[in-house]
Design an enzyme around this catalytic site. Structure first.
Site, PDB file in Angstrom:
ATOM      1  N   TRP A  93       7.069  -0.162  -8.601  1.00  0.00           N
ATOM      2  CA  TRP A  93       8.180  -0.679  -7.794  1.00  0.00           C
ATOM      3  C   TRP A  93       9.449  -0.789  -8.635  1.00  0.00           C
ATOM      4  O   TRP A  93      10.537  -0.467  -8.175  1.00  0.00           O
ATOM      5  CB  TRP A  93       7.807  -2.048  -7.211  1.00  0.00           C
ATOM      6  CG  TRP A  93       8.869  -2.623  -6.308  1.00  0.00           C
ATOM      7  CD1 TRP A  93       9.122  -2.309  -5.011  1.00  0.00           C
ATOM      8  CD2 TRP A  93       9.845  -3.612  -6.679  1.00  0.00           C
ATOM      9  NE1 TRP A  93      10.188  -3.042  -4.535  1.00  0.00           N
ATOM     10  CE2 TRP A  93      10.647  -3.850  -5.542  1.00  0.00           C
ATOM     11  CE3 TRP A  93      10.108  -4.319  -7.861  1.00  0.00           C
ATOM     12  CZ2 TRP A  93      11.691  -4.774  -5.538  1.00  0.00           C
ATOM     13  CZ3 TRP A  93      11.157  -5.244  -7.861  1.00  0.00           C
ATOM     14  CH2 TRP A  93      11.935  -5.468  -6.715  1.00  0.00           C
ATOM     15  N   PHE A 148      -3.432  -1.742   7.097  1.00  0.00           N
ATOM     16  CA  PHE A 148      -3.958  -3.095   6.912  1.00  0.00           C
ATOM     17  C   PHE A 148      -5.061  -3.136   5.840  1.00  0.00           C
ATOM     18  O   PHE A 148      -5.038  -2.367   4.896  1.00  0.00           O
ATOM     19  CB  PHE A 148      -4.412  -3.680   8.243  1.00  0.00           C
ATOM     20  CG  PHE A 148      -3.281  -3.803   9.242  1.00  0.00           C
ATOM     21  CD1 PHE A 148      -2.086  -4.431   8.893  1.00  0.00           C
ATOM     22  CD2 PHE A 148      -3.392  -3.285  10.517  1.00  0.00           C
ATOM     23  CE1 PHE A 148      -1.043  -4.547   9.796  1.00  0.00           C
ATOM     24  CE2 PHE A 148      -2.347  -3.397  11.423  1.00  0.00           C
ATOM     25  CZ  PHE A 148      -1.175  -4.025  11.063  1.00  0.00           C
ATOM     26  N   PHE A 184       4.222  -8.511  -9.894  1.00  0.00           N
ATOM     27  CA  PHE A 184       5.524  -9.111  -9.625  1.00  0.00           C
ATOM     28  C   PHE A 184       5.986  -9.880 -10.871  1.00  0.00           C
ATOM     29  O   PHE A 184       5.167 -10.294 -11.704  1.00  0.00           O
ATOM     30  CB  PHE A 184       5.438 -10.060  -8.426  1.00  0.00           C
ATOM     31  CG  PHE A 184       5.292  -9.354  -7.101  1.00  0.00           C
ATOM     32  CD1 PHE A 184       6.376  -9.204  -6.255  1.00  0.00           C
ATOM     33  CD2 PHE A 184       4.064  -8.821  -6.717  1.00  0.00           C
ATOM     34  CE1 PHE A 184       6.239  -8.548  -5.047  1.00  0.00           C
ATOM     35  CE2 PHE A 184       3.923  -8.168  -5.506  1.00  0.00           C
ATOM     36  CZ  PHE A 184       5.015  -8.033  -4.663  1.00  0.00           C
ATOM     37  N   LYS A 206       0.828  -1.218   0.000  1.00  0.00           N
ATOM     38  CA  LYS A 206       0.000   0.000   0.000  1.00  0.00           C
ATOM     39  C   LYS A 206       0.854   1.255   0.000  1.00  0.00           C
ATOM     40  O   LYS A 206       0.569   2.215  -0.723  1.00  0.00           O
ATOM     41  CB  LYS A 206      -0.937   0.006   1.216  1.00  0.00           C
ATOM     42  CG  LYS A 206      -2.019  -1.063   1.166  1.00  0.00           C
ATOM     43  CD  LYS A 206      -3.082  -0.831   2.225  1.00  0.00           C
ATOM     44  CE  LYS A 206      -2.527  -0.709   3.634  1.00  0.00           C
ATOM     45  NZ  LYS A 206      -1.844  -1.937   4.084  1.00  0.00           N
ATOM     46  N   LYS A 218       9.000  -6.378  10.516  1.00  0.00           N
ATOM     47  CA  LYS A 218       8.389  -5.788   9.324  1.00  0.00           C
ATOM     48  C   LYS A 218       9.382  -4.964   8.507  1.00  0.00           C
ATOM     49  O   LYS A 218       9.306  -4.877   7.296  1.00  0.00           O
ATOM     50  CB  LYS A 218       7.204  -4.901   9.738  1.00  0.00           C
ATOM     51  CG  LYS A 218       6.460  -4.266   8.571  1.00  0.00           C
ATOM     52  CD  LYS A 218       5.254  -3.494   9.090  1.00  0.00           C
ATOM     53  CE  LYS A 218       4.463  -2.858   7.960  1.00  0.00           C
ATOM     54  NZ  LYS A 218       5.173  -1.759   7.324  1.00  0.00           N
ATOM     55  N   ARG A 249       1.939   7.704   7.399  1.00  0.00           N
ATOM     56  CA  ARG A 249       2.184   7.591   8.834  1.00  0.00           C
ATOM     57  C   ARG A 249       3.679   7.487   9.120  1.00  0.00           C
ATOM     58  O   ARG A 249       4.441   6.970   8.293  1.00  0.00           O
ATOM     59  CB  ARG A 249       1.484   6.353   9.404  1.00  0.00           C
ATOM     60  CG  ARG A 249      -0.023   6.469   9.477  1.00  0.00           C
ATOM     61  CD  ARG A 249      -0.653   5.178   9.965  1.00  0.00           C
ATOM     62  NE  ARG A 249      -0.482   4.097   8.996  1.00  0.00           N
ATOM     63  CZ  ARG A 249      -0.669   2.810   9.275  1.00  0.00           C
ATOM     64  NH1 ARG A 249      -1.017   2.445  10.494  1.00  0.00           N
ATOM     65  NH2 ARG A 249      -0.520   1.895   8.338  1.00  0.00           N
ATOM     66  N   ALA A 282      -3.290   0.149  12.989  1.00  0.00           N
ATOM     67  CA  ALA A 282      -4.682   0.010  12.558  1.00  0.00           C
ATOM     68  C   ALA A 282      -5.405  -1.128  13.264  1.00  0.00           C
ATOM     69  O   ALA A 282      -6.622  -1.160  13.296  1.00  0.00           O
ATOM     70  CB  ALA A 282      -4.741  -0.202  11.049  1.00  0.00           C
ATOM     71  N   THR A 308       3.868   1.595  -1.112  1.00  0.00           N
ATOM     72  CA  THR A 308       4.507   1.700  -2.420  1.00  0.00           C
ATOM     73  C   THR A 308       3.537   2.268  -3.458  1.00  0.00           C
ATOM     74  O   THR A 308       3.907   3.113  -4.277  1.00  0.00           O
ATOM     75  CB  THR A 308       5.005   0.304  -2.865  1.00  0.00           C
ATOM     76  OG1 THR A 308       5.766  -0.264  -1.817  1.00  0.00           O
ATOM     77  CG2 THR A 308       5.856   0.409  -4.108  1.00  0.00           C
TER      78      THR A 308
END
Length: 831
Positions: free
Chosen positions: A684, A567, A655, A282, A317, A306, A536, A284
């Site tokens: 990306w 999320f 991907f 998200k 993470k 955020r 979240a 990205t």
């Protein structure tokens, strides 16, 4: 003098400075102390440089020079001699005369060639000397002679003629009039500067390579713009930013007042399908979308993200700056400390925690009289209440201001909070994943006199103060919210607040800088606000209202502000609409729903994924059936979005292992399920260029009819609001409250908090309360184990099942790979 000038430079109520000083004090140091934009006399080096270079619009002509030019009419082709005019004034006059076609010579008044030059000059301008010191016979008959005294009052004489006193008076006032004209021009320029400015943004060029390097290598390979340059490009004034280093700046809230009449831009929310360990991207997408809008489509846009917690950054993470060629830079500064907002929250939170335990101790060990004498001490022979104590007296119904007039009963009511230790809900926090702080004992030292209780630490971003920072709309609003925070109940069952403890003002002081959003930039030089970072799953999971509001003003009516909800759409997006939009009053234009083929495969029944282990063939080879089965989750998230009446565009992060058939299948199903559009994205690996089609789809969707609505009315009972979310969003059959949860609901309703929105605290890994249930679970009963309240933030939060507010470290945390090069001071290993 310089100190006074510097003080006036920083005074926002002063738009111009005029200097009336003795001639000996007109030094370069004094003249250049004045800010160029406040230099009414036009004598600073910056102003003079603009004048000499012909940038007349960007400068003011010194009043004396203006007066001289007014007096010297039709000067083209004539010879003008400047005597004793040096420094900024002389240079400015010489430049203006040459621009009018005059031949200009300059000499000192004691120069040996002065007499010869005077005989040939058509006009003479004297500086600091008096014209009477020069014999009349030296001056060419009919020449115009002007004397410029240091007090800016030029006098004009036509040699061979007799000037009347009245004429001399009028001429002498001209420079004063010109200074007044400069003041008017300066004020006009200031007024114009306060208006909305069109962006003049210069994007940074990207040169993507394949294979794509690590995030930190990509970040390091790009040279970011200086943050003050970026601020100027997007229309921020110099006094609206506070610079932190080269690439970060706080933005002052005064901008909202300056641009209050400017229409808002379009408001876009990025949400996602139910998360999996494979990641959806998200952040990205958020960054890639604004890079596409601004750097490739020339549309003003702002990303609002955020601030990441240090816990996940060093835990499992990693960072949260986006990734690949769509990220915020410098990514190590984004992920580590930033401008200290989380540290400020930690300090404020723990100050309040300390105040609670200290107050209980002092009340347990002192009489009413002793407490009163310490809470309201005699200072220099005078005893008086502080402002916050007077406010507490008023809440107690005691309308007295003299401490000596309170009765014993009133004193007892005033000094006794009578906190019930078993009801304390306020916990200490630290911004580190530390599982051993989930349950602790405080007060074991002998000095605490046996006051021992069970407590815990939460991670810093779970603090209610973080939620307040994200939802507040002004400094005053934040202060009021901080005061309303309920930390416990008293022994009569009534709420005890931060205001009762007398700590509201101190908390506001600790948070006064944290309330300002931090300005950064993407890899392509487009602007980003980083502000607030509530999780979240245990909070409302969105960046700040203030960052969004400021960005919406800056982008202009046709621009876009793109923010992200944590999320899946069932968690972060639902809270964005029902909590954040209620607090801000803002209406979203579009939702971008992020998905990946491999995450959908997991929702379709694909095998579990272990961090660090190679992906199984189901995720690396084409499997259309698995993709189709997993699209049930995508369909459900689209349906959730439609509950709020907002158009949705699906962004499919592509991907290299995704087959064209799999990509086409997801886009086809998404459109059939009601998405306005579904677009494959390659940002990306390609930067903003890889998200241009997504940006175009978002622009079209933003022009669609918007019938935004909230999911529930605040007037409904707490339990009914919980049930609506459980059934309509999660797909539950019903809810089941534990006795503890029902008791809390009854208490909050009785205390008058029943009309607050709901912030569900549940796992983010499933639509249900069971993390292992992927896809779209049905027929389940949602268990509500407890219900708590964040009154300052303004929501009730039910706990679904068991929710931890303090993450733990895995067997191999990210910190194994993080290091510092002692020579270059570069951070290694962040991702």
């Amino acid at each position: 003098i310089v100190s006074e000038i510097l003080r006036l430079n920083e005074d926002p109520n002063v738009q111009g400075l005029a200097l009336d000083l003795p001639e000996s004090l007109y030094s370069s140091k004094v003249l250049n102390a004045v800010k160029p934009e406040k230099d009414v006399d036009g004598l600073s080096s910056v102003n003079l440089g603009c004048l000499v270079h012909g940038d007349v619009y960007d400068c003011l002509v010194p009043p004396t020079v203006c007066a001289v030019m007014e007096l010297l009419e039709d000067i083209g082709g004539k010879k003008v001699l400047l005597v004793g005019l040096r420094g900024a004034e002389g240079a400015a006059l010489q430049s203006m005369l040459q621009r009018q076609g005059a031949t200009v010579l300059s000499c000192h008044w004691r120069a040996p060639q002065l007499q010869s030059e005077l005989r040939h000059a058509d006009a003479v301008v004297f500086g600091s000397m008096k014209t009477g010191d020069v014999p009349v016979s030296w001056i060419k008959p009919g020449a115009t002679v002007i004397n410029c005294a240091h007090d800016l009052l030029p006098e004009k004489h036509i040699y061979g003629q007799q000037s009347s006193p009245a004429a001399e008076k009028t001429v002498g006032s001209l420079a004063v009039a010109m200074r007044m004209q400069n003041m008017v021009k300066n004020m006009e320029r200031w007024i114009q500067s306060q208006q909305y400015r069109k962006w003049n943004l210069h994007s940074l060029k990207l040169q993507p390579v394949s294979p794509v390097p690590s995030d930190i290598e990509i970040s390091r390979a790009q040279s970011p713009k200086a943050v003050d340059v970026l601020a100027k490009e997007i229309g921020l004034l110099t006094d609206e930013i506070e610079i932190y280093g080269q690439t970060k700046a706080k933005v002052r809230l005064s901008l909202l007042e300056r641009l209050k009449d400017q229409p808002d831009g379009k408001y876009v929310l990025v949400a996602g399908i139910t998360p999996t360990p494979l990641g959806e991207g998200k952040s990205t997408v958020t960054v890639g979308l604004v890079q596409a809008l601004t750097a490739h489509l020339n549309i003003n846009s702002f990303a609002c993200l955020r601030q990441p917690s240090q816990g996940p950054t060093f835990g499992v993470k990693g960072g949260a700056a986006g990734g690949g060629y769509a990220q915020v830079i410098p990514m190590e500064e984004f992920n580590l400390h930033l401008t200290g907002d989380i540290h400020a929250i930690t300090a404020a939170n723990n100050l309040l925690a300390a105040a609670i335990d200290a107050r209980i101790l002092h009340e347990n060990t002192q009489s009413d009289k002793s407490l009163y004498n310490r809470l309201v001490p005699v200072v220099n022979g005078v005893r008086g209440f502080s402002a916050i104590q007077l406010a507490r007296l008023r809440r107690l119904g005691i309308n007295k201001t003299d401490p000596e007039t309170l009765t014993e009963e009133e004193i007892s009511k005033f000094v006794r909070l009578d906190i019930d230790p078993s009801t304390i809900t306020w916990q200490r926090v630290v911004d580190t994943n530390d599982r051993f702080l989930r349950r602790i004992t405080v007060g074991q030292a002998n000095t605490e006199k046996g006051f021992v209780r069970q407590a815990q630490f939460d991670i810093a971003v779970a603090s209610e103060i973080m939620a307040i920072l994200a939802l507040t709309t002004s400094l005053q609003d934040m202060k009021e919210r901080l005061g309303k925070m309920v930390v416990a109940n008293d022994k009569k069952g009534e709420p005890v607040t931060a205001e009762d403890l007398g700590v509201t003002g101190a908390l506001a002081v600790l948070m006064k800088d944290a309330i300002k959003p931090t300005l950064m930039q993407t890899l392509e030089g487009t602007p980003v606000f980083v502000h607030a970072g509530p999780f979240a799953n245990i909070a409302h999971g969105n960046s700040s209202v203030l960052a969004d509001k400021i960005a919406l003003k800056l982008v202009g009516e046709k621009g876009f502000v793109v923010t992200e909800a944590g999320f899946g759409a069932d968690i972060g997006m639902e809270k964005f609409f029902n909590i954040k939009c209620r607090a801000s009053g803002l209406v979203p234009s579009v939702v971008v729903l992020v998905a990946t083929v491999r995450a959908l495969k997991m929702h379709g029944g694909g095998p579990n994924v272990t961090a660090g282990a190679p992906l199984k063939k189901e995720y690396t080879e084409e499997n259309l059936q698995l993709v189709a089965d997993g699209c049930c989750n995508l369909q459900k998230q689209i349906e959730i979005t439609q509950l709020f009446g907002v158009p949705v565009v699906v962004a499919l992060n592509v991907f290299k292992t995704d087959s064209p058939a799999e990509v086409d299948l997801v886009c086809k199903i998404a459109k059939e399920c009601g998405a306005f559009d579904a677009v494959p994205c390659n940002h990306w690996s390609a930067g903003g260029r890889g998200a241009v089609k997504l940006a175009q789809a978002v622009e079209k969707a933003a022009n669609q009819k918007n019938s935004f609505k909230y999911l529930y009315s605040l007037e409904l009972p707490i339990v009914e609001k919980i049930r609506i979310i459980a059934q309509k969003v999660y797909g539950a059959q019903d809810i089941e409250l534990s006795p503890v949860a029902q008791s809390q609901v009854d208490r909050y309703t009785r205390q008058g908090f029943g009309n607050l929105p709901i912030c569900m605290a549940k796992t983010h890994l499933s639509l249900s309360h069971q993390p292992e249930r992927k896809g779209v679970p049905t027929g389940f009963i949602l268990p509500i184990s407890d219900v708590r309240a964040s009154i300052g933030a303004g929501f009730i939060y039910p706990l679904v099942g068991t929710m931890s507010t303090m993450p733990g470290l895995p067997t191999r945390p990210c910190f194994y790979d993080i290091d510092l090069d002692p020579i270059t001071e570069q951070v290694k290993g962040l991702f």
